[in-house]
Motif scaffolding. Structure first.
Motif, PDB file in Angstrom:
ATOM      1  N   GLU A  91     -11.887  -6.112   6.787  1.00 24.03           N
ATOM      2  CA  GLU A  91     -11.023  -4.923   6.748  1.00 24.03           C
ATOM      3  C   GLU A  91      -9.553  -5.319   6.878  1.00 24.03           C
ATOM      4  OE1 GLU A  91     -12.491  -0.974   8.287  1.00 24.03           O
ATOM      5  OE2 GLU A  91     -10.995  -1.441   9.832  1.00 24.03           O
ATOM      6  N   GLU A  92      -9.274  -6.283   7.746  1.00 26.79           N
ATOM      7  CA  GLU A  92      -7.898  -6.735   7.919  1.00 26.79           C
ATOM      8  C   GLU A  92      -7.387  -7.440   6.661  1.00 26.79           C
ATOM      9  OE1 GLU A  92      -7.991  -8.964  11.553  1.00 26.79           O
ATOM     10  OE2 GLU A  92      -8.589  -7.196  12.714  1.00 26.79           O
ATOM     11  N   ASN A  93      -8.256  -8.211   6.007  1.00 25.89           N
ATOM     12  CA  ASN A  93      -7.862  -8.851   4.749  1.00 25.89           C
ATOM     13  C   ASN A  93      -7.545  -7.800   3.683  1.00 25.89           C
ATOM     14  OD1 ASN A  93      -8.124 -11.470   5.722  1.00 25.89           O
ATOM     15  ND2 ASN A  93     -10.256 -11.654   5.077  1.00 25.89           N
ATOM     16  N   TYR A  94      -8.354  -6.740   3.654  1.00 19.00           N
ATOM     17  CA  TYR A  94      -8.105  -5.667   2.675  1.00 19.00           C
ATOM     18  C   TYR A  94      -6.783  -4.969   2.962  1.00 19.00           C
ATOM     19  CZ  TYR A  94      -8.461  -1.315   0.092  1.00 19.00           C
ATOM     20  OH  TYR A  94      -8.180  -0.257  -0.741  1.00 19.00           O
ATOM     21  N   MET A  95      -6.544  -4.621   4.212  1.00 20.78           N
ATOM     22  CA  MET A  95      -5.283  -3.945   4.560  1.00 20.78           C
ATOM     23  C   MET A  95      -4.080  -4.807   4.197  1.00 20.78           C
ATOM     24  SD  MET A  95      -5.979  -1.943   8.178  1.00 20.78           S
ATOM     25  CE  MET A  95      -6.650  -3.342   9.079  1.00 20.78           C
ATOM     26  N   HIS A 118      -3.443  -1.022  13.458  1.00 20.42           N
ATOM     27  CA  HIS A 118      -4.877  -1.003  13.197  1.00 20.42           C
ATOM     28  C   HIS A 118      -5.530  -2.289  13.716  1.00 20.42           C
ATOM     29  CE1 HIS A 118      -8.030   0.977  10.597  1.00 20.42           C
ATOM     30  NE2 HIS A 118      -8.635  -0.130  10.979  1.00 20.42           N
ATOM     31  N   LYS A 119      -4.856  -3.403  13.503  1.00 22.24           N
ATOM     32  CA  LYS A 119      -5.381  -4.686  13.963  1.00 22.24           C
ATOM     33  C   LYS A 119      -5.468  -4.717  15.485  1.00 22.24           C
ATOM     34  CE  LYS A 119      -4.639  -9.688  13.552  1.00 22.24           C
ATOM     35  NZ  LYS A 119      -3.751 -10.750  13.025  1.00 22.24           N
ATOM     36  N   ARG A 120      -4.513  -4.091  16.155  1.00 22.66           N
ATOM     37  CA  ARG A 120      -4.534  -4.048  17.614  1.00 22.66           C
ATOM     38  C   ARG A 120      -5.744  -3.274  18.126  1.00 22.66           C
ATOM     39  NH1 ARG A 120       1.153  -2.689  20.373  1.00 22.66           N
ATOM     40  NH2 ARG A 120      -0.248  -2.756  22.166  1.00 22.66           N
TER      41      ARG A 120
END
Length: 458
Positions: free
Chosen positions: A64-68, A79-81
């Motif tokens: 999900e973080e790679n997509y964002m 969001h990562k936090r």
């Protein structure tokens, strides 16, 4: 619990790699729930299922973080936090509880409840924000995650050392919700460079009685003037310890000390963007800590304490607070959920004379409010951004203890097709925002009158 762990297409956000992982996480939780229902399943099976869920959760966060990152999502850091907090704080705490209790039924249920609730809320709110392009801004000024963790641990240690409590931080995004009968304390410091630092501390009254009251060896069952004065100085001491973590506060002096009622506290809280907003369960009741920096503080009509008037002012505050609490307990509680500050302010003014009114601007804050202070009625905006009103309704209805809370939709659309969509969700009713305020008030009054008559017949 079993029903809420079933995948529902309302959880789809329209990004294939994310939606597939969400479905997989729901399936794993569902299997773990099934394991917990079967007494013959071994502790080893549960341990392996928890491990499997954790591995897939971490893999999902990475995807999900790679997509964002790939789409340049502006809310990426916040969001990562949220991911980091769940990965490094929530999951380890739940795993520790499972190990310490040898995977007892209660611990497994706790694990499932927290993970399912987090997954549903995160999917419907923060993840939906990815595709809407409208990241949540409420917490964008929070201190870095590491500093938040240090602050939380500092307060946990202080509460333990001062009162021998074993508190747990249950939220690093406390939204100002009411919990129990509370004491609301405000301190404003000013530095030589004219920077203002504002601290808001909220004590559930039973925390004060059971901690400071026991230290003073008083048999008081409620907060009295002596306990309140002791609490003020204890709070000042706690802030002085916290100041040591902020070098820029070394020369800061107290500018104002106030005691607030909940309405005054809520107005102030809604106007600030906190850098820390932490909620703790002390084991004796709730405690909240909020901190922000500003150039101009919000001037509310709280009880301002000066050295020469402290005793009289504290006594007056407590008397007013007790009177307000007695009135509030006799009133029905209404929660208004709407993203419009104008609507929330209008509803607050409209209902506050006859009802105890709380407000929320998102599904997440609505859930926190319902958990901390169960309302008698929810007035819910149907056209909410990010997490729609119908999604919030389904979230509430999916929780067994909240399922019977009455919901009335507020809608700006009254055409036949829009009304049919609202009615199909089977709320207790709907109200048009275009109605005159007194008509909205009359409809709510009528709802409670009908409910009272039905209760008296049953």
């Amino acid at each position: 619990m079993e029903n809420q762990l079933l995948w529902n297409h309302r959880y789809d956000i329209g990004v294939d790699i994310i939606d597939k992982e969400h479905k997989k996480l729901f399936r794993i939780l569902k299997k773990l729930f099934d394991f917990g229902q079967e007494e013959l399943k071994s502790q080893w099976v549960c341990r392996e299922a928890v491990k499997y869920f954790k591995e897939h959760t971490l893999a999902h966060f990475s995807d999900e973080e790679n997509y964002m990152s790939s789409i340049g999502y502006s809310g990426f850091e916040v969001h990562k936090r949220i991911h980091t907090n769940f990965r490094e704080t929530t999951l380890p705490a739940l795993e520790k509880e499972l190990e310490m209790t040898s995977y007892s039924e209660e611990a497994v249920k706790h694990f499932l409840g927290v993970c399912a609730g987090w997954l549903i809320g995160h999917t419907l709110i923060e993840d939906q924000a990815i595709v809407s392009g409208k990241p949540l801004k409420q917490w964008e000024n929070l201190l870095p995650e590491e500093e938040q963790a240090v602050m939380g641990q500092t307060i946990v240690s202080l509460l333990h050392n001062m009162f021998q409590l074993d508190p747990k931080m249950i939220s690093n995004c406390y939204g100002g919700e009411k919990f129990g009968d509370g004491i609301y304390y405000r301190l404003i410091y000013k530095t030589k460079k004219n920077k203002l630092w504002e601290f808001l501390l909220v004590f559930e009254e039973q925390v004060i009685v059971s901690t400071i009251g026991s230290v003073l060896d008083t048999k008081a069952k409620a907060v009295n003037t002596m306990l309140m004065n002791a609490t003020r100085y204890t709070a000042r001491q706690l802030i002085e310890y916290i100041k040591e973590h902020f070098p820029s506060l070394n020369d800061a002096k107290v500018q104002k000390e106030q005691l607030l009622n909940y309405e005054q506290f809520k107005i102030i809280f809604n106007k600030i963007t906190p850098q820390s907003s932490l909620l703790f369960d002390t084991g004796k009741g709730y405690f909240a800590y909020c901190m922000t920096t500003t150039d101009v503080y919000t001037n509310e009509n709280g009880t301002t304490i000066l050295t020469e008037n402290a005793i009289a002012k504290v006594e007056k505050y407590l008397n007013q607070n007790k009177a307000a609490q007695a009135i509030a307990k006799s009133k029905k509680k209404i929660l208004v959920v709407d993203d419009s500050e104008f609507i929330l302010e209008m509803m607050q003014k409209l209902f506050s004379n006859d009802y105890e009114v709380s407000t929320a601007t998102s599904g997440l804050s609505a859930f926190r409010n319902i958990t901390l202070c169960r309302p008698d009625l929810v007035l819910l905006d149907y056209e909410m951004p990010v997490c729609k009103g119908n999604q919030i309704l389904e979230m509430i209805r999916s929780e067994k203890e909240f399922a019977d809370i009455p919901i009335i939709f507020l809608t700006s659309k009254v055409d036949r097709e829009s009304v049919k969509k609202v009615i199909d969700l089977k709320p207790q009713g709907y109200l048009s925002k275009a109605l005159a305020p007194e008509m909205i008030k009359n409809e709510v009054n009528l709802f409670f009158e009908k409910r009272a008559k039905a209760d008296s017949r049953s």
